[in-house]
Design an enzyme around this catalytic site. Structure first.
Site, PDB file in Angstrom:
ATOM      1  N   ASP A  49       0.845  -1.213   0.000  1.00 30.48           N
ATOM      2  CA  ASP A  49       0.000   0.000   0.000  1.00 30.48           C
ATOM      3  C   ASP A  49       0.874   1.256   0.000  1.00 30.48           C
ATOM      4  O   ASP A  49       0.361   2.376  -0.087  1.00 30.48           O
ATOM      5  CB  ASP A  49      -1.010  -0.005   1.152  1.00 30.48           C
ATOM      6  CG  ASP A  49      -0.352   0.083   2.523  1.00 30.48           C
ATOM      7  OD1 ASP A  49       0.877  -0.060   2.617  1.00 30.48           O
ATOM      8  OD2 ASP A  49      -1.098   0.290   3.512  1.00 30.48           O
ATOM      9  N   SER A  50       2.189   1.074   0.053  1.00 35.19           N
ATOM     10  CA  SER A  50       3.110   2.202  -0.153  1.00 35.19           C
ATOM     11  C   SER A  50       2.862   2.849  -1.509  1.00 35.19           C
ATOM     12  O   SER A  50       3.283   3.974  -1.755  1.00 35.19           O
ATOM     13  CB  SER A  50       4.564   1.725  -0.068  1.00 35.19           C
ATOM     14  OG  SER A  50       4.786   0.630  -0.941  1.00 35.19           O
ATOM     15  N   ASP A  88      -1.107  -6.231  -0.264  1.00 37.40           N
ATOM     16  CA  ASP A  88      -1.275  -5.570   1.033  1.00 37.40           C
ATOM     17  C   ASP A  88      -2.732  -5.184   1.251  1.00 37.40           C
ATOM     18  O   ASP A  88      -3.385  -4.689   0.322  1.00 37.40           O
ATOM     19  CB  ASP A  88      -0.446  -4.273   0.980  1.00 37.40           C
ATOM     20  CG  ASP A  88       0.309  -4.004   2.247  1.00 37.40           C
ATOM     21  OD1 ASP A  88       0.143  -4.739   3.219  1.00 37.40           O
ATOM     22  OD2 ASP A  88       1.092  -3.023   2.243  1.00 37.40           O
ATOM     23  N   LYS A 118      -1.093  -9.370   2.908  1.00 37.25           N
ATOM     24  CA  LYS A 118      -0.305  -8.892   4.058  1.00 37.25           C
ATOM     25  C   LYS A 118      -1.180  -7.944   4.857  1.00 37.25           C
ATOM     26  O   LYS A 118      -1.934  -7.165   4.260  1.00 37.25           O
ATOM     27  CB  LYS A 118       0.963  -8.165   3.600  1.00 37.25           C
ATOM     28  CG  LYS A 118       1.713  -7.503   4.770  1.00 37.25           C
ATOM     29  CD  LYS A 118       3.094  -7.035   4.405  1.00 37.25           C
ATOM     30  CE  LYS A 118       3.142  -5.635   3.845  1.00 37.25           C
ATOM     31  NZ  LYS A 118       2.629  -4.593   4.757  1.00 37.25           N
ATOM     32  N   GLU A 120      -1.037  -5.314   8.468  1.00 40.50           N
ATOM     33  CA  GLU A 120      -0.274  -4.731   9.562  1.00 40.50           C
ATOM     34  C   GLU A 120      -0.982  -5.024  10.879  1.00 40.50           C
ATOM     35  O   GLU A 120      -2.212  -5.014  10.926  1.00 40.50           O
ATOM     36  CB  GLU A 120      -0.179  -3.206   9.396  1.00 40.50           C
ATOM     37  CG  GLU A 120       0.713  -2.763   8.272  1.00 40.50           C
ATOM     38  CD  GLU A 120       0.821  -1.237   8.173  1.00 40.50           C
ATOM     39  OE1 GLU A 120       0.555  -0.525   9.159  1.00 40.50           O
ATOM     40  OE2 GLU A 120       1.166  -0.760   7.073  1.00 40.50           O
ATOM     41  N   GLU A 187       9.487  -4.053  10.100  1.00 44.25           N
ATOM     42  CA  GLU A 187       9.863  -2.760   9.505  1.00 44.25           C
ATOM     43  C   GLU A 187      10.453  -1.818  10.556  1.00 44.25           C
ATOM     44  O   GLU A 187       9.913  -1.673  11.661  1.00 44.25           O
ATOM     45  CB  GLU A 187       8.641  -2.101   8.842  1.00 44.25           C
ATOM     46  CG  GLU A 187       9.006  -0.731   8.249  1.00 44.25           C
ATOM     47  CD  GLU A 187       7.997  -0.141   7.285  1.00 44.25           C
ATOM     48  OE1 GLU A 187       6.969  -0.793   7.004  1.00 44.25           O
ATOM     49  OE2 GLU A 187       8.243   0.982   6.815  1.00 44.25           O
TER      50      GLU A 187
END
Ligand code: KIV
Length: 285
Positions: A49-50, A88, A118, A120, A187
């Site tokens: 999602d960056s 993500d 993925k 978080e 991270e």
């Protein structure tokens, strides 16, 4: 019998089995051409999602939607046949409840064809990770610096500097591993913490700003290829000069247009059909 392209991707169990093995090579990709460039070389491609910040110029990743992730996930799948592709889950799509998370993750997997997702989060997401993995959705975790928590954490500083914070991140990582994740991104954290987590859990740790003690590494491709020049975080090594090369191409194009050197004869279409007969020739014959 019709010929079909054989797609034989690296699976999530194969990624999981690389714990303590040759380091896993992972990169982000958001597009078909970038996926094509790396498919033969990397083990895993993350559609991160960056992309909100890297491609769309957003201030943070919070504005990224499920539809954006699906569109880019599909693009990356079209550009790859070998690497394990993970998409993500953007902010707000997994946090509400395990059931809502399942619906969103299933949609991503069905509409992109990716191998897993993925998300978080730490202990608060363990129940959801268990729910998803029990129902056929491979999950890659993500602890330490969590960009989707930027407003709660107050920025993007590296993590694990004090014992209290380090223990909390260790507990988060253990919870996600025990809940059934096949790997976990660590991270932006101090090396000792990354080392403790890597020793403590039995799934591969994929570091970004977490030192070489991890079982693999991931970087944002635009950072490491030099699309942003040298203006990147401390943990990135810039291995190329894509920005410089693109700038040289843009300048050369502008110069060629202004000098009328482009388009050249080889770039011009010439009529292939015979010219229509003149009126006199038609009358004659
Ligand atoms: O969104 C992303 O690209 C990521 C990587 C930095 C791990 O989460």
């Amino acid at each position: 019998m019709s010929k079909t392209a054989t797609i034989c991707r690296i699976t999530t169990p194969a990624i999981r089995s690389r714990k303590n093995g040759t380091p896993l090579v992972c990169l982000t990709a958001y597009s078909t051409p970038m996926a094509r460039l790396m498919d033969d070389t990397v083990d895993l491609i993350l559609v991160g999602d960056s992309l909100g910040m890297v491609l769309y110029g957003m201030e943070s990743t919070l504005g990224v939607t499920l539809d954006m992730m699906i569109a880019h996930g599909r693009a990356v799948m079209r550009g790859s046949t070998r690497a394990c592709v993970i998409v993500d889950m953007p902010f707000g799509t997994t946090q509400e409840s395990p059931e809502a998370a399942f619906r969103n993750c299933a949609r991503v997997m069905q509409e992109t064809g990716c191998s897993g997702i993925k998300l978080e989060g730490g202990r608060e997401m363990a129940e959801t990770v268990h729910f998803l993995t029990q129902r056929g959705i491979p999950v890659m975790g993500h602890t330490g610096l969590r960009p989707q928590m930027v407003n709660t954490l107050g920025g993007y500083r590296s993590r694990g500097h004090g014992a209290h914070e380090a223990n909390a991140i260790l507990d988060d990582s253990v919870a996600i591993a025990e809940a059934g994740a096949f790997s976990i991104v660590l991270e932006g954290m101090v090396e000792d913490l990354a080392k403790d987590i890597t020793a403590r859990i039995d799934i591969p740790t994929i570091g970004i700003g977490a030192s070489s003690v991890c079982d693999g590494q991931i970087l944002v491709s635009e950072d490491m290829t030099g699309l942003f020049g040298q203006n990147v975080p401390k943990f990135v090594q810039v291995f190329g000069d894509v920005a410089g090369e693109a700038q040289r191409a843009i300048d050369a194009y502008a110069d060629a247009v202004r000098r009328r050197e482009f388009p050249a004869a080889k770039n011009v279409y010439k009529a292939k059909l015979a010219a229509p007969k003149s009126r006199l020739a038609r009358i004659a014959g």
